[in-house]
Write a protein that holds these residues in place. Sequence first.
Motif, PDB file in Angstrom:
ATOM      1  N   SER A   1       8.303   1.421 -12.593  1.00  0.00           N
ATOM      2  CA  SER A   1       8.228   2.060 -11.286  1.00  0.00           C
ATOM      3  C   SER A   1       7.468   3.374 -11.400  1.00  0.00           C
ATOM      4  CB  SER A   1       9.645   2.317 -10.749  1.00  0.00           C
ATOM      5  OG  SER A   1       9.599   3.021  -9.530  1.00  0.00           O
ATOM      6  N   PHE A   2       6.280   3.422 -10.829  1.00  0.00           N
ATOM      7  CA  PHE A   2       5.512   4.657 -10.797  1.00  0.00           C
ATOM      8  C   PHE A   2       4.535   4.623  -9.626  1.00  0.00           C
ATOM      9  CE2 PHE A   2       3.313   1.810 -13.838  1.00  0.00           C
ATOM     10  CZ  PHE A   2       2.057   1.719 -13.256  1.00  0.00           C
ATOM     11  N   GLU A   3       4.175   5.801  -9.178  1.00  0.00           N
ATOM     12  CA  GLU A   3       3.129   5.929  -8.178  1.00  0.00           C
ATOM     13  C   GLU A   3       1.792   5.955  -8.895  1.00  0.00           C
ATOM     14  OE1 GLU A   3       1.649   9.038  -4.664  1.00  0.00           O
ATOM     15  OE2 GLU A   3       3.422   9.472  -5.885  1.00  0.00           O
ATOM     16  N   LEU A   4       0.784   5.329  -8.307  1.00  0.00           N
ATOM     17  CA  LEU A   4      -0.530   5.247  -8.934  1.00  0.00           C
ATOM     18  C   LEU A   4      -1.526   6.129  -8.187  1.00  0.00           C
ATOM     19  CD1 LEU A   4      -2.144   3.779 -11.161  1.00  0.00           C
ATOM     20  CD2 LEU A   4      -2.688   2.018  -9.451  1.00  0.00           C
ATOM     21  N   CYS A   5      -2.182   7.029  -8.937  1.00  0.00           N
ATOM     22  CA  CYS A   5      -3.176   7.927  -8.360  1.00  0.00           C
ATOM     23  C   CYS A   5      -4.436   7.906  -9.231  1.00  0.00           C
ATOM     24  CB  CYS A   5      -2.648   9.366  -8.283  1.00  0.00           C
ATOM     25  SG  CYS A   5      -1.223   9.585  -7.201  1.00  0.00           S
ATOM     26  N   VAL A   6      -5.535   8.371  -8.671  1.00  0.00           N
ATOM     27  CA  VAL A   6      -6.805   8.429  -9.386  1.00  0.00           C
ATOM     28  C   VAL A   6      -7.117   9.873  -9.737  1.00  0.00           C
ATOM     29  CG1 VAL A   6      -9.281   7.947  -9.269  1.00  0.00           C
ATOM     30  CG2 VAL A   6      -7.650   6.372  -8.222  1.00  0.00           C
TER      31      VAL A   6
ATOM     32  N   THR B   1       4.314   9.500 -12.002  1.00  0.00           N
ATOM     33  CA  THR B   1       3.020   9.164 -11.414  1.00  0.00           C
ATOM     34  C   THR B   1       2.041   8.873 -12.534  1.00  0.00           C
ATOM     35  OG1 THR B   1       3.433  10.699  -9.582  1.00  0.00           O
ATOM     36  CG2 THR B   1       1.191   9.895  -9.841  1.00  0.00           C
ATOM     37  N   LEU B   2       1.343   7.748 -12.438  1.00  0.00           N
ATOM     38  CA  LEU B   2       0.302   7.408 -13.396  1.00  0.00           C
ATOM     39  C   LEU B   2      -1.045   7.746 -12.775  1.00  0.00           C
ATOM     40  CD1 LEU B   2      -0.504   6.107 -16.114  1.00  0.00           C
ATOM     41  CD2 LEU B   2      -0.627   3.908 -14.904  1.00  0.00           C
ATOM     42  N   TRP B   3      -1.752   8.686 -13.400  1.00  0.00           N
ATOM     43  CA  TRP B   3      -3.070   9.122 -12.934  1.00  0.00           C
ATOM     44  C   TRP B   3      -4.125   8.451 -13.801  1.00  0.00           C
ATOM     45  CZ3 TRP B   3      -3.771  12.763  -8.922  1.00  0.00           C
ATOM     46  CH2 TRP B   3      -2.585  13.317  -8.426  1.00  0.00           C
ATOM     47  N   VAL B   4      -4.922   7.578 -13.199  1.00  0.00           N
ATOM     48  CA  VAL B   4      -5.861   6.773 -13.957  1.00  0.00           C
ATOM     49  C   VAL B   4      -7.308   7.181 -13.681  1.00  0.00           C
ATOM     50  CG1 VAL B   4      -4.322   4.785 -14.128  1.00  0.00           C
ATOM     51  CG2 VAL B   4      -5.866   4.991 -12.163  1.00  0.00           C
TER      52      VAL B   4
END
Length: 204
Positions: free
Chosen positions: A77-82, A57-60
């Motif tokens: 391939s990654f899930e994107l979260c804030v 998961t990439l937390w931006v």
Amino acid sequence: MKFAKGRIAVFAKQPLAGRVKTRLIPATGAIGAARIHRKLVVQTVATVSQSDLAPVTLWVAPNRWHPFTQRLQQYYSFELCVQHGLDLGERMASAFRVMLSDAPYALLIGTDCPSIDASYLQQAFDVLEQGADAVFGPAEDGGYVLVGLRRGASLPFSAVEWGSGRVMQQTRRLMRASGMEWKELKPLWDVDYWRDVRRMRRLD
């Protein structure tokens, strides 16, 4: 995936000039610092994705709507979260709460440490799988480049002076006070100053 039930979180800021790698700006300018930051993010995401150890998961921050992130997601391939929270501790705690709601353990890394590799990540997962409450990858400057937690462990992110050279020391104190069991991996270095950029370039 060897640790398919686990999670790997990568914390990253969007590459906005003047908002990232500010300690490099005197040497590189704001655009140059943002370019170095962008390279570090790409390298980190590539490393964790290609390790194929666990879902990523990439937390931006500050938001997900940036062309850089959208392009990156086309290749990996990654899930994107804030990220959410007033300081780094709150943002990490929030991410761990989300990940540990459906995973027994999780790792979190930033994008400032180009020497993190698949072997280092596997060592951290092994520590958690063997039953430790937490694992840390200390940084040479007194912080840490990796933290991993098991579900049910206390979140050791309060009363820490983020950005100081006392982060790991203060975290150890919190861990002792909570009675949690943790292990530390070998210290690594991260990229904060121009001398670190020169060190990074020697790895290329």
